[in-house]
Scaffold this active site. Structure first.
Site, PDB file in Angstrom:
ATOM      1  N   ARG A 160       0.832  -1.197   0.000  1.00  0.00           N
ATOM      2  CA  ARG A 160       0.000   0.000   0.000  1.00  0.00           C
ATOM      3  C   ARG A 160       0.866   1.245   0.000  1.00  0.00           C
ATOM      4  NH1 ARG A 160       1.545   3.388   4.509  1.00  0.00           N
ATOM      5  NH2 ARG A 160       1.087   2.334   6.474  1.00  0.00           N
ATOM      6  N   GLU A 219      -6.907   7.322   7.306  1.00  0.00           N
ATOM      7  CA  GLU A 219      -5.844   8.150   7.912  1.00  0.00           C
ATOM      8  C   GLU A 219      -5.298   9.159   6.891  1.00  0.00           C
ATOM      9  OE1 GLU A 219      -2.785   6.042   9.969  1.00  0.00           O
ATOM     10  OE2 GLU A 219      -1.367   7.679   9.733  1.00  0.00           O
ATOM     11  N   ARG A 273      -5.586   5.510   0.561  1.00  0.00           N
ATOM     12  CA  ARG A 273      -4.628   4.428   0.681  1.00  0.00           C
ATOM     13  C   ARG A 273      -4.883   3.541  -0.526  1.00  0.00           C
ATOM     14  NH1 ARG A 273      -2.250   3.719   5.881  1.00  0.00           N
ATOM     15  NH2 ARG A 273      -1.635   5.810   6.564  1.00  0.00           N
ATOM     16  N   CYS A 312       0.644  11.514   8.799  1.00  0.00           N
ATOM     17  CA  CYS A 312       1.589  11.092   9.843  1.00  0.00           C
ATOM     18  C   CYS A 312       3.016  11.196   9.286  1.00  0.00           C
ATOM     19  CB  CYS A 312       1.311   9.663  10.271  1.00  0.00           C
ATOM     20  SG  CYS A 312       2.452   9.081  11.533  1.00  0.00           S
ATOM     21  N   THR A 347       5.505   9.585   9.889  1.00  0.00           N
ATOM     22  CA  THR A 347       6.163   8.281   9.697  1.00  0.00           C
ATOM     23  C   THR A 347       5.902   7.745   8.293  1.00  0.00           C
ATOM     24  OG1 THR A 347       4.255   6.974  10.431  1.00  0.00           O
ATOM     25  CG2 THR A 347       5.821   7.703  12.129  1.00  0.00           C
ATOM     26  N   ARG A 394       3.972   0.559   2.514  1.00  0.00           N
ATOM     27  CA  ARG A 394       4.184  -0.576   3.403  1.00  0.00           C
ATOM     28  C   ARG A 394       3.915  -1.824   2.577  1.00  0.00           C
ATOM     29  NH1 ARG A 394       2.561  -3.901   7.743  1.00  0.00           N
ATOM     30  NH2 ARG A 394       0.306  -3.793   7.414  1.00  0.00           N
ATOM     31  N   ARG A 451       4.030  -6.699  12.751  1.00  0.00           N
ATOM     32  CA  ARG A 451       2.721  -6.287  13.267  1.00  0.00           C
ATOM     33  C   ARG A 451       1.880  -7.543  13.475  1.00  0.00           C
ATOM     34  NH1 ARG A 451       0.571  -0.804  10.010  1.00  0.00           N
ATOM     35  NH2 ARG A 451       2.442   0.450  10.357  1.00  0.00           N
ATOM     36  N   GLU A 462      -2.172  -2.591  12.509  1.00  0.00           N
ATOM     37  CA  GLU A 462      -1.284  -1.920  13.448  1.00  0.00           C
ATOM     38  C   GLU A 462      -1.820  -2.039  14.881  1.00  0.00           C
ATOM     39  OE1 GLU A 462      -0.940   2.301  12.771  1.00  0.00           O
ATOM     40  OE2 GLU A 462       1.097   2.256  13.489  1.00  0.00           O
TER      41      GLU A 462
HETATM   42  P1  ADP Z   1      -1.803  -0.123   6.882  1.00  0.00           P
HETATM   43  O1  ADP Z   1      -0.992  -1.229   6.300  1.00  0.00           O
HETATM   44  O2  ADP Z   1      -2.752   0.451   5.892  1.00  0.00           O
HETATM   45  O3  ADP Z   1      -0.958   0.859   7.602  1.00  0.00           O
HETATM   46  P2  ADP Z   1      -2.749  -1.914   8.950  1.00  0.00           P
HETATM   47  O4  ADP Z   1      -1.413  -2.381   9.317  1.00  0.00           O
HETATM   48  O5  ADP Z   1      -3.704  -1.533  10.024  1.00  0.00           O
HETATM   49  O6  ADP Z   1      -2.792  -0.670   7.986  1.00  0.00           O
HETATM   50  O7  ADP Z   1      -3.432  -3.094   8.050  1.00  0.00           O
HETATM   51  C1  ADP Z   1      -4.689  -2.820   7.480  1.00  0.00           C
HETATM   52  C2  ADP Z   1      -5.384  -4.110   7.124  1.00  0.00           C
HETATM   53  O8  ADP Z   1      -4.601  -4.779   6.103  1.00  0.00           O
HETATM   54  C3  ADP Z   1      -5.478  -5.068   8.300  1.00  0.00           C
HETATM   55  O9  ADP Z   1      -6.739  -5.718   8.246  1.00  0.00           O
HETATM   56  C4  ADP Z   1      -4.398  -6.072   8.019  1.00  0.00           C
HETATM   57  O10 ADP Z   1      -4.728  -7.339   8.549  1.00  0.00           O
HETATM   58  C5  ADP Z   1      -4.398  -6.111   6.504  1.00  0.00           C
HETATM   59  N1  ADP Z   1      -3.124  -6.586   5.969  1.00  0.00           N
HETATM   60  C6  ADP Z   1      -1.909  -5.988   6.094  1.00  0.00           C
HETATM   61  N2  ADP Z   1      -0.979  -6.723   5.457  1.00  0.00           N
HETATM   62  C7  ADP Z   1      -1.618  -7.807   4.913  1.00  0.00           C
HETATM   63  C8  ADP Z   1      -1.210  -8.942   4.150  1.00  0.00           C
HETATM   64  N3  ADP Z   1       0.066  -9.112   3.777  1.00  0.00           N
HETATM   65  N4  ADP Z   1      -2.160  -9.842   3.781  1.00  0.00           N
HETATM   66  C9  ADP Z   1      -3.450  -9.666   4.121  1.00  0.00           C
HETATM   67  N5  ADP Z   1      -3.915  -8.616   4.849  1.00  0.00           N
HETATM   68  C10 ADP Z   1      -3.001  -7.705   5.239  1.00  0.00           C
HETATM   69  N1  DAR Z   2       0.833   7.640  16.719  1.00  0.00           N
HETATM   70  C1  DAR Z   2       1.739   6.555  16.421  1.00  0.00           C
HETATM   71  C2  DAR Z   2       1.427   5.862  15.090  1.00  0.00           C
HETATM   72  C3  DAR Z   2       2.431   6.261  14.023  1.00  0.00           C
HETATM   73  C4  DAR Z   2       2.552   5.286  12.911  1.00  0.00           C
HETATM   74  N2  DAR Z   2       1.259   4.695  12.528  1.00  0.00           N
HETATM   75  C5  DAR Z   2       0.341   5.352  11.803  1.00  0.00           C
HETATM   76  N3  DAR Z   2       0.526   6.560  11.324  1.00  0.00           N
HETATM   77  N4  DAR Z   2      -0.836   4.727  11.591  1.00  0.00           N
HETATM   78  C6  DAR Z   2       1.845   5.529  17.540  1.00  0.00           C
HETATM   79  O1  DAR Z   2       1.242   4.492  17.459  1.00  0.00           O
HETATM   80  O2  DAR Z   2       2.600   5.792  18.430  1.00  0.00           O
END
Ligand code: ADP
Ligand code: DAR
Length: 357
Positions: free
Chosen positions: A112, A211, A215, A262, A264, A271, A299, A304
Site C-alpha cells: 500500500r 488516515e 490508501r 503522519c 512516519t 508498506r 505487526r 497496526e
Molecule cells: P496499513 O498497512 O494500511 O498501515 P494496517 O497495518 O492496520 O494498515 O493493516 C490494514 C489491514 O490490512 C489489516 O486488516 C491487516 O490485517 C491487513 N493486511 C496488512 N498486510 C496484509 C497482508 N500481507 N495480507 C493480508 N492482509 C493484510
Molecule cells: N501515533 C503513532 C502511530 C504512528 C505510525 N502509525 C500510523 N501513522 N498509523 C503511535 O502508534 O505511536
C-alpha cells in the site's frame, strides 16, 4: 509482540523533540488553514505511550512547524536531514526474486501507499467540505478505471454492519481510527466521506478518507510481490491521471516525497507486507532484534497495534522515507526470505542464516 510504533511500556521511549525552546518558538504559529501546534501534538499529549505523537493537519504543517517536524522525521527515519532529497522508483522490473518461492510459509502479500491531493487538507485538519470534495473527486476518478483495476465504490455511510465487519475480518476494509488517530482529529464526522473501492477480485483496493485521503492497495494470496507491486504501480498511475484530469495533483515535494498526515509515512508512504507463518522464529527471544537488523517491522495480523495469531505475523518494510519503493519492496522480499530460512534452520536444528549471526 509489539512493533516499533505500537505503544508499549517495554518499548524504549523515543526522545521528546518538543523542547521548551521549540514550544516557545512555535506555540503561536498557525497554518493558512488554521491548524495549530496544539492540534499537531494533541495525539502525543493524550497518549504518552505514542511512538510518534505528532500529526499534520495540512501540508503546510511541515514548514510552519518545521523545527518540530524536522526533528521528529530525522529521529524516526534514521537520520534523514532537512537537506536530504527523496527519490521515487516504481519500476517493478528491477525487483529480484520473490517471497517464499516454495509457497510454504507466506499466506498473502499486500503493498500500500498513501496519497493526498494538494489543497484539500489532511485527515487531522481537513474541513467537512474538504473531506466531501475528496470523496467526490476520488470516486469520480475511480469510476473511470479500466481492465483489472475496474471496480465499485462502497461508502461506509449506508454499509450494513454485517458487510462492514466481514470486509474488516477479511483484511480488506479499515476500522475506525484508534485512540492515536482519534486524538489527532482524524475520526471527526465518522463515517461521513469514508469508504472503500475495490475491483471484482478484491486485489486492487482504495481506502477513501481513512488516515490519509487515499490508501491505494494491491494484495493477493501467496508471495508474488512482483505481481502485487506491478498492479499497484498501474493503479497509482491510473489514479494520478484522473487527479490531474480534475486539475489537481498529489501533495509532494523533493524533500519529503509524498506528503502524509503522519510523518512516519512521508516519502513513499509504502508498506509492503506479507502474512507469514513463522511460529519458531516468532517465538525466538531474538525475533524483534532480527526484524530490526533486517529493517522489517512486525505487526499483528489484524493491522497496526494488533497481536499475531497462531504464529502468523505481518512483516513489512519499516522504512518509508529516503529509500525508493523498489528498494523497500526488495528489503521486504530479502528480509522475509532470511526469516523463512531461519524458520527452517530452527526446525532442522541447523545453523541460522549468516545475516542473523
Ligand atoms: P496499513 O498497512 O494500511 O498501515 P494496517 O497495518 O492496520 O494498515 O493493516 C490494514 C489491514 O490490512 C489489516 O486488516 C491487516 O490485517 C491487513 N493486511 C496488512 N498486510 C496484509 C497482508 N500481507 N495480507 C493480508 N492482509 C493484510
Ligand atoms: N501515533 C503513532 C502511530 C504512528 C505510525 N502509525 C500510523 N501513522 N498509523 C503511535 O502508534 O505511536
Amino acid at each position: 509482540m509489539v512493533d516499533e510504533c505500537s505503544p508499549s511500556s517495554t518499548r524504549p521511549a523515543r526522545p521528546l523533540h518538543l523542547t521548551v525552546d521549540v514550544y516557545e518558538q512555535l506555540k503561536d504559529k498557525i497554518t493558512p488553514n488554521g491548524f495549530t501546534l496544539e492540534r499537531a501534538i494533541q495525539s502525543g499529549v493524550d497518549n504518552p505511550d505514542s511512538g510518534v505523537g505528532l500529526y499534520a493537519g495540512d501540508e503546510e504543517c511541515y514548514s510552519v512547524f518545521g523545527p518540530l517536524f524536522d526533528a521528529v522525521i530525522e529521529d524516526y527515519h534514521g537520520g534523514y536531514k532537512p537537506s536530504d532529497k527523496h527519490v521515487s522508483d516504481l519500476d517493478a522490473a528491477k525487483l529480484k526474486g520473490t517471497v517464499d518461492p516454495e509457497g510454504k510459509y507466506v499466506l498473502s502479500t499486500r503493498i500500500r501507499v498513501g496519497r493526498n491531493i494538494r489543497g484539500l487538507g489532511l485527515s487531522p485538519g481537513c474541513s467537512r467540505a474538504q473531506r466531501r470534495e475528496v470523496e467526490s473527486l476520488v470516486t469520480k476518478g475511480l469510476a473511470n478505471l479500466k481492465g483489472d483495476l475496474a471496480g465499485k465504490y462502497f461508502p461506509l455511510n449506508g454499509m450494513s454492519e454485517a458487510d462492514r465487519k466481514q470486509l474488516v475480518a477479511d483484511h480488506f476494509l479499515f476500522k475506525k481510527g484508534d485512540r492515536f488517530l482519534e486524538s489527532a482529529g482524524a475520526n471527526r464526522d465518522w463515517p461521513e466521506g469514508r469508504g472503500i473501492f475495490h475491483n471484482n477480485e478484491k486485489t486492487f483496493l482504495v481506502w477513501v478518507n481513512e488516515e490519509d485521503q487515499m490508501r491505494i492497495i494491491s494484495m493477493q494470496s501467496g508471495g508474488d510481490a512482483k505481481q502485487v507491486f506491478e498492479r499497484l504501480v498501474r493503479g497509482i498511475s491510473a489514479i494520478e491521471e484522473q487527479v490531474k484530469a480534475a486539475g489537481r495533483e498529489f501533495a509532494h515535494n523533493d524533500h519529503l516525497g509524498y506528503i502524509h498526515s503522519c510523518p512516519t509515512n512521508c516519502g513513499t508512504g509504502m508498506r509492503a507486507s506479507v502474512h507469514v507463518q513463522l511460529p519458531k522464529v516468532g517465538a525466538h527471544p531474538n525475533f524483534k532484534k532480527w526484524c530490526a537488523k533486517l529493517r522489517l517491522q512486525p505487526r499483528g495480523i489484524h493491522g497496526e497495534h494488533s497481536e499475531s495469531d497462531g504464529g502468523v505475523y505481518d512483516l513489512s518494510n519499516k522504512e518509508r522515507l529516503g529509500k525508493s519503493e523498489v528498494q523497500l519492496v526488495q528489503t521486504m522480499i530479502d528480509g522475509v526470505n532470511t526469516l523463512i530460512a531461519a524458520e527452517k534452520a530452527l526446525a532442522e536444528g541447523k545453523p541460522l542464516p549468516s545475516e542473523l549471526q
